[in-house]
Design an enzyme around this catalytic site. Structure first.
Site, short mmCIF file in Angstrom:
data_model
loop_
_atom_site.label_atom_id
_atom_site.label_comp_id
_atom_site.label_asym_id
_atom_site.label_seq_id
_atom_site.Cartn_x
_atom_site.Cartn_y
_atom_site.Cartn_z
N TYR A 130 19.13 69.08 -12.39
CA TYR A 130 18.29 67.90 -12.11
C TYR A 130 18.05 67.91 -10.60
CZ TYR A 130 17.11 62.87 -12.44
OH TYR A 130 16.47 61.65 -12.38
N ARG A 183 2.56 65.14 -9.11
CA ARG A 183 3.38 64.61 -8.00
C ARG A 183 4.82 64.91 -8.35
NH1 ARG A 183 7.62 62.15 -8.05
NH2 ARG A 183 7.33 59.94 -8.36
N LYS A 201 14.92 66.18 -16.96
CA LYS A 201 15.08 64.79 -17.41
C LYS A 201 15.68 64.76 -18.82
CE LYS A 201 13.14 62.47 -13.91
NZ LYS A 201 13.68 61.34 -13.18
N GLU A 272 6.25 61.06 -16.48
CA GLU A 272 7.06 61.42 -15.32
C GLU A 272 6.24 62.19 -14.29
OE1 GLU A 272 10.58 60.57 -15.35
OE2 GLU A 272 10.24 60.97 -13.22
N ASP A 273 6.36 61.78 -13.06
CA ASP A 273 5.79 62.49 -11.92
C ASP A 273 4.28 62.72 -12.03
OD1 ASP A 273 8.34 62.31 -11.04
OD2 ASP A 273 8.62 64.43 -10.62
N ASP A 295 8.59 56.35 -15.90
CA ASP A 295 9.91 56.32 -15.27
C ASP A 295 9.82 56.08 -13.77
OD1 ASP A 295 12.69 56.76 -15.03
OD2 ASP A 295 12.32 58.84 -14.48
N ASP A 296 8.83 56.66 -13.11
CA ASP A 296 8.73 56.53 -11.65
C ASP A 296 8.38 55.10 -11.26
OD1 ASP A 296 9.11 59.37 -10.84
OD2 ASP A 296 7.45 59.56 -12.23
N ASN A 445 12.95 62.14 -3.00
CA ASN A 445 13.54 63.41 -3.46
C ASN A 445 12.59 64.55 -3.19
OD1 ASN A 445 15.80 62.13 -4.72
ND2 ASN A 445 14.44 61.45 -6.35
N1 LIG Z 1 15.24 57.89 -6.31
C1 LIG Z 1 14.48 57.76 -7.36
O1 LIG Z 1 14.93 57.46 -8.47
C2 LIG Z 1 13.00 57.99 -7.23
C3 LIG Z 1 12.15 57.55 -8.25
C4 LIG Z 1 10.76 57.74 -8.11
C5 LIG Z 1 10.27 58.36 -7.00
N2 LIG Z 1 11.13 58.80 -6.04
C6 LIG Z 1 10.62 59.49 -4.87
O2 LIG Z 1 9.80 58.63 -4.13
C7 LIG Z 1 8.81 59.39 -3.45
C8 LIG Z 1 7.47 58.73 -3.64
O3 LIG Z 1 7.10 58.72 -4.99
P1 LIG Z 1 5.75 57.97 -5.45
O4 LIG Z 1 5.56 58.27 -6.87
O5 LIG Z 1 5.75 56.55 -5.03
O6 LIG Z 1 4.70 58.77 -4.57
P2 LIG Z 1 3.24 58.34 -4.16
O7 LIG Z 1 2.56 59.57 -3.71
O8 LIG Z 1 2.63 57.53 -5.25
O9 LIG Z 1 3.45 57.37 -2.91
C9 LIG Z 1 3.88 57.78 -1.65
C10 LIG Z 1 3.62 56.64 -0.67
O10 LIG Z 1 4.25 56.95 0.57
C11 LIG Z 1 3.33 56.68 1.61
N3 LIG Z 1 3.63 57.51 2.78
C12 LIG Z 1 3.34 58.80 2.99
N4 LIG Z 1 3.73 59.18 4.23
C13 LIG Z 1 4.28 58.08 4.80
C14 LIG Z 1 4.85 57.83 6.07
N5 LIG Z 1 4.93 58.79 6.99
N6 LIG Z 1 5.31 56.58 6.33
C15 LIG Z 1 5.24 55.62 5.41
N7 LIG Z 1 4.70 55.80 4.18
C16 LIG Z 1 4.24 57.02 3.89
C17 LIG Z 1 1.96 56.99 1.02
O11 LIG Z 1 0.92 56.37 1.78
C18 LIG Z 1 2.14 56.38 -0.36
O12 LIG Z 1 1.90 55.01 -0.32
C19 LIG Z 1 8.93 60.82 -3.97
O13 LIG Z 1 9.63 61.59 -3.03
C20 LIG Z 1 9.78 60.69 -5.21
O14 LIG Z 1 10.58 61.82 -5.41
C21 LIG Z 1 12.47 58.62 -6.13
O1 LIG Z 2 13.48 63.01 -10.55
C1 LIG Z 2 14.21 62.30 -9.84
O2 LIG Z 2 15.28 62.71 -9.38
C2 LIG Z 2 13.88 60.86 -9.58
C3 LIG Z 2 12.45 60.49 -9.67
O3 LIG Z 2 11.97 60.50 -10.97
C4 LIG Z 2 11.54 61.25 -8.74
O4 LIG Z 2 10.40 61.47 -9.11
O5 LIG Z 2 11.97 61.56 -7.63
MG LIG Z 3 10.05 61.18 -11.23
#
Ligand SMILES: NC(=O)c1ccc[n+]([C@@H]2O[C@H](COP(=O)([O-])OP(=O)(O)OC[C@H]3O[C@@H](n4cnc5c(N)ncnc54)[C@H](O)[C@@H]3O)[C@@H](O)[C@H]2O)c1
Ligand SMILES: O=C(O)C[C@H](O)C(=O)O
Ligand SMILES: [Mg+2]
Length: 603
Positions: A130, A183, A201, A272-273, A295-296, A445
């Site tokens: 993962y 993404r 997942k 997802e993603d 999920d996101d 991530n």
């Molecule tokens: N920990 C978790 O469980 C979890 C879950 C979902 C997503 N994520 C992570 O979150 C991140 C974003 O996912 P998402 O689906 O929202 O992506 P997304 O592309 O939909 O959104 C990204 C956002 O970040 C902004 N951004 C980009 N550069 C920036 C900067 N320098 N300063 C401030 N904001 C900035 C963009 O303008 C946009 O609004 C990914 O890395 C993903 O892996 C983590």
């Molecule tokens: O896949 C993960 O580890 C969490 C989340 O779904 C992500 O997109 O980052």
């Molecule tokens: Mg995800």
């Protein structure tokens, strides 16, 4: 509702708690001989008892000695340990991919053994199968590809999906994870190579929720890629064309959803993603018609909300104080906006009042205000008016460091996908936070995309912070015998329970209340003593425990909302008569656990 108490279930080593002492029931197989050895669902390698070898035409196809499951397990773990020893000192990426390969080979060969080692060693193996290694696997997928796993539906399959879905060999599918690869984590558009994410997942679904691995289906919807490097890569395995857009794109997703529903009407589909525009659009398009969730957007929101409430408790304040928190959210994408939306719903449920936390939302162009041109409609409710921020000396597009210095937030939460955005200056500014225990959530991530590392957070923001990251980091040695605890704020704490609870409820659809129930359950799982130590989420070692509780909460919410139609012999009336503890028991009893079952051949 928002109680704070640990239920009877506490964390013990997984396999002992879920190992049934009963003799495993038979498993029907429609093949014989070498075909069984080549099928990872049924293969036991040298573990086939002699009588079974006779019955299934395996005699002579294996060396004569029968090796027990425990011996096979030990042998695998020994080879894993030797690999760890032999790769010491090599670059992290090389070591992680080598570990992924050895696990993947076992997955390809013998699923029962694979899932058993995964469940028993989830803390060590989750970072391989993962996040974060799965990101590396996706980046290198076309080169690593040996055998297919899951299904691939491409733009070229338009009109064919209804029949293609029948190519999948399993009669029943319970859980599908679907991506279009647009993404992948914070790594961007990886096209067909994103299939690694649904696979990872679903491995978590088996390990954490005990979904039967014969009933899972990872799916890649390949509608092209806009990643120029991949389009030019001669080894790239996906469609070499730009991504479909607009109605053309949606018609492909529609066709896939219809095909799934036609063959397996009760299957749950986890999106997802997907890039933000499609994440939101598909969620709205399908959530009332199919049993699905994103999920996101939704899983992440629940995990983040549980963390935000934990941060309130860590300050020794009542949960009602959530409405007085200043929270800076960095990233206004599918994840960041999902968190904000759910946090608002939670506040109105908790207090019933109009008071809400003060959110400051930033994206790549800085602080989002009502002055912003071309604001995304989903971000509009969180855009600040000049009246709200003028006094602070902030304005449209203010930088993160300015915002943190002026707002002195209780919480700094990153979902930006950009590594290092929480710079030294930003983290040092968190020392002036209004909170006695400022919370820093670097949730992006994989590891390289985390807004900061755990060491940076404790070093620059101070020892009294609570810290969580999306990808795992080691706890930080703060000196003087003190340890800075690192939480993993990852949606893995919720999506398995959301899927399992919805499945066992036989839910028609997945509602906001079911999602809230999942978040509430996670939020109330930790004891005050743990929270005071900065422990906001359970250890991944106890992921089956927490998943059972989340699953039961989701199931009960489905019943309360009258969307539960029952599962197998257990109808909605039976479900509605179960107490909370009975529901948890019911969920646990329905978790699959890997043991060799006697194989019975049916023609
Ligand atoms: N920990 C978790 O469980 C979890 C879950 C979902 C997503 N994520 C992570 O979150 C991140 C974003 O996912 P998402 O689906 O929202 O992506 P997304 O592309 O939909 O959104 C990204 C956002 O970040 C902004 N951004 C980009 N550069 C920036 C900067 N320098 N300063 C401030 N904001 C900035 C963009 O303008 C946009 O609004 C990914 O890395 C993903 O892996 C983590
Ligand atoms: O896949 C993960 O580890 C969490 C989340 O779904 C992500 O997109 O980052
Ligand atoms: Mg995800």
């Amino acid at each position: 509702m928002w109680r704070v108490a640990r239920s009877a279930a506490s964390s013990l080593r997984l396999s002992r708690r879920w190992m049934s002492t009963a003799i495993p029931g038979p498993c029907i197989v429609h093949k014989r001989g070498a075909d069984i050895l080549h099928d990872p669902w049924f293969n036991k390698d040298t573990g086939f008892p002699l009588t079974e070898r006779d019955r299934l035409g395996l005699r002579g196809l294996l060396p004569p000695r029968v090796i027990s499951f425990e011996q096979q397990y030990e042998r695998f773990m020994e080879s894993y340990r030797s690999l760890e020893k032999n790769t010491q000192g090599q670059p992290n990426n090389v070591v992680s991919l080598a570990k992924w390969r050895i696990l993947n080979r076992l997955h390809d060969r013998n699923e029962t053994l694979y899932y058993r080692v995964l469940i028993d060693n989830i803390k060590n193996f989750a970072p391989i199968i993962y996040t974060p290694t799965v990101g590396l696997v996706c980046q290198n997928y076309s080169g690593l590809f040996r055998r297919p796993r899951g299904m691939y539906f491409s733009a070229k399959d338009k009109g064919e999906m209804m029949s293609m879905i029948y190519n999948w060999p399993a009669e029943q599918v319970d859980m599908i994870v679907l991506t279009d690869g647009s993404r992948i984590l914070g790594l961007g558009d990886l096209g067909v190579q994103g299939i690694g994410i649904p696979i990872g997942k679903l491995d978590m679904y088996v390990a954490a929720a005990g979904i039967n691995p014969q009933r899972i289906l990872p799916v890649m919807l390949d509608v092209g890629t806009n990643n120029q490097k991949l389009l030019e890569d001669r080894l790239y395995l996906g469609l070499r064309q730009p991504r479909l857009e607009g109605e053309e794109y949606l018609s492909i997703v529609d066709e896939f959803m219809e095909a799934v529903h036609a063959r397996w009407p009760k299957a749950i589909v986890q999106f997802e993603d997907f890039q933000m525009k499609w994440a939101f659009e598909t969620l709205e398009r399908y959530r009332k018609r199919f049993c699905m969730f994103n999920d996101d957007v939704q899983g992440t929101a629940g995990v983040a909300l549980a963390g935000l409430l934990g941060a309130v408790r860590a300050q020794g304040r009542p949960l009602s104080d959530f409405a007085n928190q200043n929270i800076v959210v960095v990233g206004a994408g599918s994840a960041g906006l999902g968190v904000l939306k759910m946090a608002l719903q939670a506040v109105s449920r908790m207090s019933g009042s109009a008071a809400e936390p003060h959110f400051f939302l930033l994206d790549k162009d800085g602080l989002i205000t009502k002055e912003r041109k071309c604001i995304d409609p989903a971000a509009t409710p969180f855009a600040k008016s000049q009246g709200e921020i003028g006094e602070l000396g902030l304005s449209e597009g203010s930088s993160l460091v300015e915002v943190v210095k002026k707002v002195r937030p209780h919480v700094l939460l990153g979902l930006s996908g950009v590594g290092g955005v929480f710079s030294e200056e930003v983290l040092k500014a968190m020392r002036e936070s209004d909170s006695i225990k400022p919370a820093i959530f670097a949730m992006s991530n994989p590891t390289t995309n985390a807004e900061c590392t755990a060491i940076e957070a404790f070093k620059h923001a101070g020892e009294n912070i609570v810290f969580a990251s999306g990808s795992p980091f080691d706890n930080v040695d703060l000196g003087n015998g003190k340890i800075g605890h690192v939480n993993q704020a990852n949606n893995m704490y919720l999506f398995p329970g959301i899927g399992l609870g919805s499945l066992l409820a036989g839910a028609r659809i997945i509602t906001d209340d079911m999602m809230q129930a999942a978040a509430e359950c996670l939020a109330s799982y930790m004891t005050d003593e743990e929270i005071q130590r900065g422990v906001l989420y359970p250890s991944i070692d106890s992921i089956r425990d927490i998943t059972a509780e989340v699953g039961a909460s989701v199931l009960r919410a489905a019943v309360a909302e009258e969307v539960a139609e029952g599962h197998g012999d257990v109808g909605p009336r039976d479900l509605s008569h179960m107490s909370k503890d009975e529901t948890i028991r019911y969920v646990k009893d329905n978790m699959w656990f890997p043991v060799y079952s006697p194989l019975v051949q049916e023609k």
